[in-house]
Every structure is written in structure tokens, then in C-alpha cells.
Design a protein around this motif. Structure first.
Motif, PDB file in Angstrom:
ATOM      1  N   ARG A 165       1.298   7.115  -5.446  1.00  0.00           N
ATOM      2  CA  ARG A 165       0.433   8.274  -5.689  1.00  0.00           C
ATOM      3  C   ARG A 165       1.044   9.146  -6.790  1.00  0.00           C
ATOM      4  NH1 ARG A 165      -0.064  10.135  -0.832  1.00  0.00           N
ATOM      5  NH2 ARG A 165      -1.965   8.951  -0.460  1.00  0.00           N
ATOM      6  N   GLY A 166       2.344   9.401  -6.677  1.00  0.00           N
ATOM      7  CA  GLY A 166       3.049  10.222  -7.669  1.00  0.00           C
ATOM      8  C   GLY A 166       2.971   9.632  -9.059  1.00  0.00           C
ATOM      9  N   ALA A 167       2.927   8.301  -9.127  1.00  0.00           N
ATOM     10  CA  ALA A 167       2.886   7.632 -10.430  1.00  0.00           C
ATOM     11  C   ALA A 167       1.447   7.408 -10.889  1.00  0.00           C
ATOM     12  CB  ALA A 167       3.629   6.301 -10.350  1.00  0.00           C
ATOM     13  N   ALA A 168       0.477   7.987 -10.160  1.00  0.00           N
ATOM     14  CA  ALA A 168      -0.952   7.837 -10.466  1.00  0.00           C
ATOM     15  C   ALA A 168      -1.362   6.366 -10.531  1.00  0.00           C
ATOM     16  CB  ALA A 168      -1.309   8.568 -11.764  1.00  0.00           C
ATOM     17  N   LEU A 169      -0.846   5.595  -9.573  1.00  0.00           N
ATOM     18  CA  LEU A 169      -1.112   4.157  -9.547  1.00  0.00           C
ATOM     19  C   LEU A 169      -2.177   3.813  -8.496  1.00  0.00           C
ATOM     20  CD1 LEU A 169       0.228   1.721 -10.998  1.00  0.00           C
ATOM     21  CD2 LEU A 169       1.808   1.535  -9.091  1.00  0.00           C
ATOM     22  N   LEU A 170      -2.521   4.787  -7.640  1.00  0.00           N
ATOM     23  CA  LEU A 170      -3.441   4.466  -6.541  1.00  0.00           C
ATOM     24  C   LEU A 170      -4.835   4.014  -6.997  1.00  0.00           C
ATOM     25  CD1 LEU A 170      -2.575   6.905  -3.609  1.00  0.00           C
ATOM     26  CD2 LEU A 170      -1.979   4.494  -3.917  1.00  0.00           C
ATOM     27  N   PRO A 171      -5.396   4.620  -8.063  1.00  0.00           N
ATOM     28  CA  PRO A 171      -6.720   4.144  -8.489  1.00  0.00           C
ATOM     29  C   PRO A 171      -6.711   2.647  -8.819  1.00  0.00           C
ATOM     30  CG  PRO A 171      -6.176   6.200  -9.590  1.00  0.00           C
ATOM     31  CD  PRO A 171      -4.955   5.783  -8.828  1.00  0.00           C
ATOM     32  N   LEU A 172      -5.630   2.170  -9.428  1.00  0.00           N
ATOM     33  CA  LEU A 172      -5.524   0.743  -9.732  1.00  0.00           C
ATOM     34  C   LEU A 172      -5.410  -0.069  -8.436  1.00  0.00           C
ATOM     35  CD1 LEU A 172      -4.963  -1.735 -11.637  1.00  0.00           C
ATOM     36  CD2 LEU A 172      -2.530  -1.206 -11.315  1.00  0.00           C
ATOM     37  N   ILE A 173      -4.528   0.372  -7.546  1.00  0.00           N
ATOM     38  CA  ILE A 173      -4.301  -0.355  -6.282  1.00  0.00           C
ATOM     39  C   ILE A 173      -5.628  -0.489  -5.531  1.00  0.00           C
ATOM     40  CG2 ILE A 173      -3.066  -0.287  -4.057  1.00  0.00           C
ATOM     41  CD1 ILE A 173      -1.039  -0.506  -6.221  1.00  0.00           C
ATOM     42  N   GLU A 174      -6.423   0.592  -5.542  1.00  0.00           N
ATOM     43  CA  GLU A 174      -7.688   0.566  -4.801  1.00  0.00           C
ATOM     44  C   GLU A 174      -8.689  -0.427  -5.399  1.00  0.00           C
ATOM     45  OE1 GLU A 174      -8.513   4.728  -4.658  1.00  0.00           O
ATOM     46  OE2 GLU A 174      -6.980   4.994  -3.090  1.00  0.00           O
ATOM     47  N   ARG A 175      -8.575  -0.652  -6.683  1.00  0.00           N
ATOM     48  CA  ARG A 175      -9.493  -1.601  -7.326  1.00  0.00           C
ATOM     49  C   ARG A 175      -9.087  -3.045  -7.094  1.00  0.00           C
ATOM     50  NH1 ARG A 175      -9.173   1.802 -11.770  1.00  0.00           N
ATOM     51  NH2 ARG A 175      -7.837   0.327 -12.865  1.00  0.00           N
ATOM     52  N   LEU A 176      -7.826  -3.274  -6.714  1.00  0.00           N
ATOM     53  CA  LEU A 176      -7.334  -4.637  -6.565  1.00  0.00           C
ATOM     54  C   LEU A 176      -7.626  -5.154  -5.158  1.00  0.00           C
ATOM     55  CD1 LEU A 176      -3.847  -4.142  -8.276  1.00  0.00           C
ATOM     56  CD2 LEU A 176      -5.792  -5.434  -9.195  1.00  0.00           C
ATOM     57  N   PRO A 177      -8.279  -6.316  -5.041  1.00  0.00           N
ATOM     58  CA  PRO A 177      -8.620  -6.819  -3.710  1.00  0.00           C
ATOM     59  C   PRO A 177      -7.393  -6.948  -2.799  1.00  0.00           C
ATOM     60  CG  PRO A 177      -9.579  -8.207  -5.434  1.00  0.00           C
ATOM     61  CD  PRO A 177      -8.724  -7.203  -6.124  1.00  0.00           C
TER      62      PRO A 177
END
Ligand code: ATP
Length: 301
Positions: A165-177
Motif C-alpha cells: 500500500r505504501g508503495a502504491a502497488l495495490l492497484p496493480l495487485i488488485e488487477r492481477l488474477p
């Protein structure tokens, strides 16, 4: 049989601890083929850090006997402040970072963290206090979660998620199956440059180091991605003691202090506005980069 495995286990742990620091250092400084010459002093204690300051006190250093690179350098990064180092190529910026990591010892002078000479504490405790975000991180051919967790032994799912979350990586993680279980591929090739950089930032966040060394060159990224990553890095640096090696002046205008290095000497220091007013080396570098930028944007039209 357990007796037999314990030393191996220990060895694995030691290897991992050393490797963790080295792998990013290697990426940052291409140092893996360099012998590390420094040793812990006998009976050295661990470094104790609260909210640490970082001080260079009259540091003289060179790689070869008859060529001095840093000529009696003194400066302080106050606890919790953000300091940037700028200067022409070859001025000694990366050398400063290598000395903080104690890949070498100064010829004379001292480097202090929270008042403790880094020569007098264990290297393990020193490197545990330091986080780096290099411009090109090494990722393992494993999952995104594994690559983030690598920042700290024993990091659990909640730690990994908070770091992402701190690295603003969650939007990507959420898109990955497969989310955090997604494999990044050989050297992280299945990720874009910006995504790799964010995984590296998350890895540093999991480690939660009180001192950050940033290498701000993000030339591999497009301008928009670079701006986003820099914004994330600035958030990560907030509240930590941070030293950035900046290659583009536009990214450091809000640093608490800017050190202008020229041929291993501190030519000037101050805030962006102080330095522009001074009309010296920094102002000259700034003007040159501005006109370069205008030239590029005219060419793009
Ligand atoms: P750049 O912006 O180009 O990365 P820099 O300011 O980070 O430059 P350093 O990498 O610190 O500069 O190098 C300072 C000087 O030390 C350079 O002249 C370089 O040639 C020299 N130098 C760097 N590493 C070594 C080494 N391992 N052995 C000998 N000389 C070195």
C-alpha cells in the motif's frame, strides 16, 4: 541429524542477511565484484538508533593511494530530514553512499550515525538501519509477495500488504488474477520498469529502516511514471532521515537541504531558493537543465 542441519541453517540465515543488503547495493553501485575490505572491530557493539542523524566529519577518502576523491567533507543530515546531493558526474556522490554502507573506511575523519562512529559498530547492525531504493532493483524469479517479503525475515501477509500500500502497488495487485502470488518472471521481466521500482520500494518499506539512501535516477521510466514514483518515494522518506543522490534537479526542489558537491568538496549548501539566490554552481546547473528541458519540449512539438 538436526545437529548437522543447524549450522547449515545458520549459514543460510547469515547468507540471507548479507545478501539482502548486497543485492540492492550491487544494483546501485555494481559492486559485487569488489572485495569488501572492512572488518568489524573486535567486540564491536550493535549500532543503536532512535531517530538518527547522519554526520560526515572531515572525511577524506580515495579508492587508490595517490588519488583523493573526497577532500575533507563535512555535512549533517539532521534526524528526520531530507537531504539531497547534487553535483557534476564524478563529483563523488555515489562514493558518499558507499562510505555510509561501509564498503570502505575513510582515510581520515569520521562518519557518525546518531553520534556513533560507524567504524565502531557491527556491520550487520549498520546495514539493518539503512534502506536503499536503487534505480534498478534486482527481483527474484518468484512471486511479488516473495519479493516484497525479502526485505525482512519473518514478514507476514499483513506486513506485505501494508508495504504494498505504501508503495502504491495495490492497484496493480488488485488487477492481477493471482494477486501477490503472481510470478514476476526472470529478473522481473513480466513487470514494467515502474512496477519493478514499486516492488523495490515495498521491499524497503517492509524493512522499515530509519535511514534511507535513494538513488533518484529514474531515466528508464517515462516522465509521468517517474513523477508518480518520485511522489511515492517522497512519502516513504517522510519522517525518516534520508539522503538522495539526485540526477535531475527538478526532483529535489523541496529537500530540507541540498549539498552541492564538486570534485569531492562541498561547493555550496542550502535550500533550492537559497542556492538560486546565491547564483553559483547550483544556479548554473539549474539554468542548464531548464534550457535543456525547453529545448526538448520544443523538439517534441
Ligand atoms: P555520477 O553522477 O557520474 O554517478 P558520482 O558523483 O556518483 O558520479 P562517484 O561514482 O562517487 O561519482 O565517483 C567519484 C570518482 O571516483 C570518479 O572520478 C570515479 O572515477 C572514481 N571511482 C569511483 N569508483 C571507483 C573505484 N571502485 N575505483 C577507483 N576509482 C573509482
Amino acid at each position: 541429524l538436526m545437529q548437522l542441519f543447524r549450522p547449515l541453517d545458520m549459514l543460510g540465515m547469515v547468507y540471507r542477511t548479507i545478501n539482502q543488503g548486497l543485492i540492492d547495493m550491487a544494483a546501485m553501485f555494481k559492486l559485487l565484484d569488489t572485495d569488501v575490505e572492512v572488518r568489524d572491530a573486535p567486540g564491536a557493539p550493535a549500532l543503536l538508533v532512535g531517530r538518527p542523524s547522519l554526520t560526515f566529519d572531515n572525511v577524506v577518502f580515495g579508492y587508490e593511494k595517490d588519488r583523493t576523491i573526497l577532500h575533507g567533507l563535512s555535512f549533517e543530515v539532521a534526524a528526520g530530514s531530507q537531504v539531497a546531493i547534487v553535483g557534476p558526474s564524478g563529483a563523488g556522490k555515489s562514493t558518499i553512499a558507499r562510505l555510509v554502507f561501509r564498503f570502505y573506511d575513510p582515510w581520515s575523519g569520521r562518519i557518525l550515525i546518531d553520534g556513533q562512529d560507524i567504524k565502531e559498530v557491527t556491520q550487520e547492525s549498520l546495514r539493518a538501519a539503512l534502506g536503499i531504493v536503487p534505480q534498478d532493483s534486482v527481483l527474484f524469479n518468484e512471486s511479488i509477495g516473495y519479493n516484497i517479503a525479502y526485505g525482512r525475515d519473518g514478514a507476514g501477509p499483513a506486513d506485505i500488504e501494508a508495504a504494498a500500500r505504501g508503495a502504491a502497488l495495490l492497484p496493480l495487485i488488485e488487477r492481477l488474477p493471482q494477486g501477490f502470488d503472481t510470478e514476476v518472471g526472470e529478473r522481473g521481466l513480466k513487470l514494467s520498469g515502474g512496477e519493478k521500482q514499486r516492488v523495490a520500494i515495498a521491499r524497503t518499506l517492509v524493512k522499515n529502516p530509519p535511514i534511507l539512501l535513494l538513488d533518484e535516477a529514474t531515466s528508464a521510466l517515462d516522465t509521468r511514471t517517474e513523477q508518480d514514483i518520485l511522489a511515492t518515494l517522497h512519502n516513504v522518506a517522510e519522517g525518516r532521515t534520508s539522503l538522495s543522490i539526485a540526477h535531475r534537479l527538478s526532483t529535489i526542489a523541496d529537500a530540507d537541504n541540498i549539498l552541492v558537491l564538486d570534485q569531492g568538496r562541498l561547493a555550496e549548501q542550502g535550500t533550492h531558493h537559497d542556492l538560486l539566490r546565491r547564483d553559483g554552481l547550483y544556479a548554473e546547473m539549474w539554468a542548464r537543465q531548464q534550457s535543456e528541458r525547453e529545448r526538448l519540449s520544443e523538439a517534441a512539438e
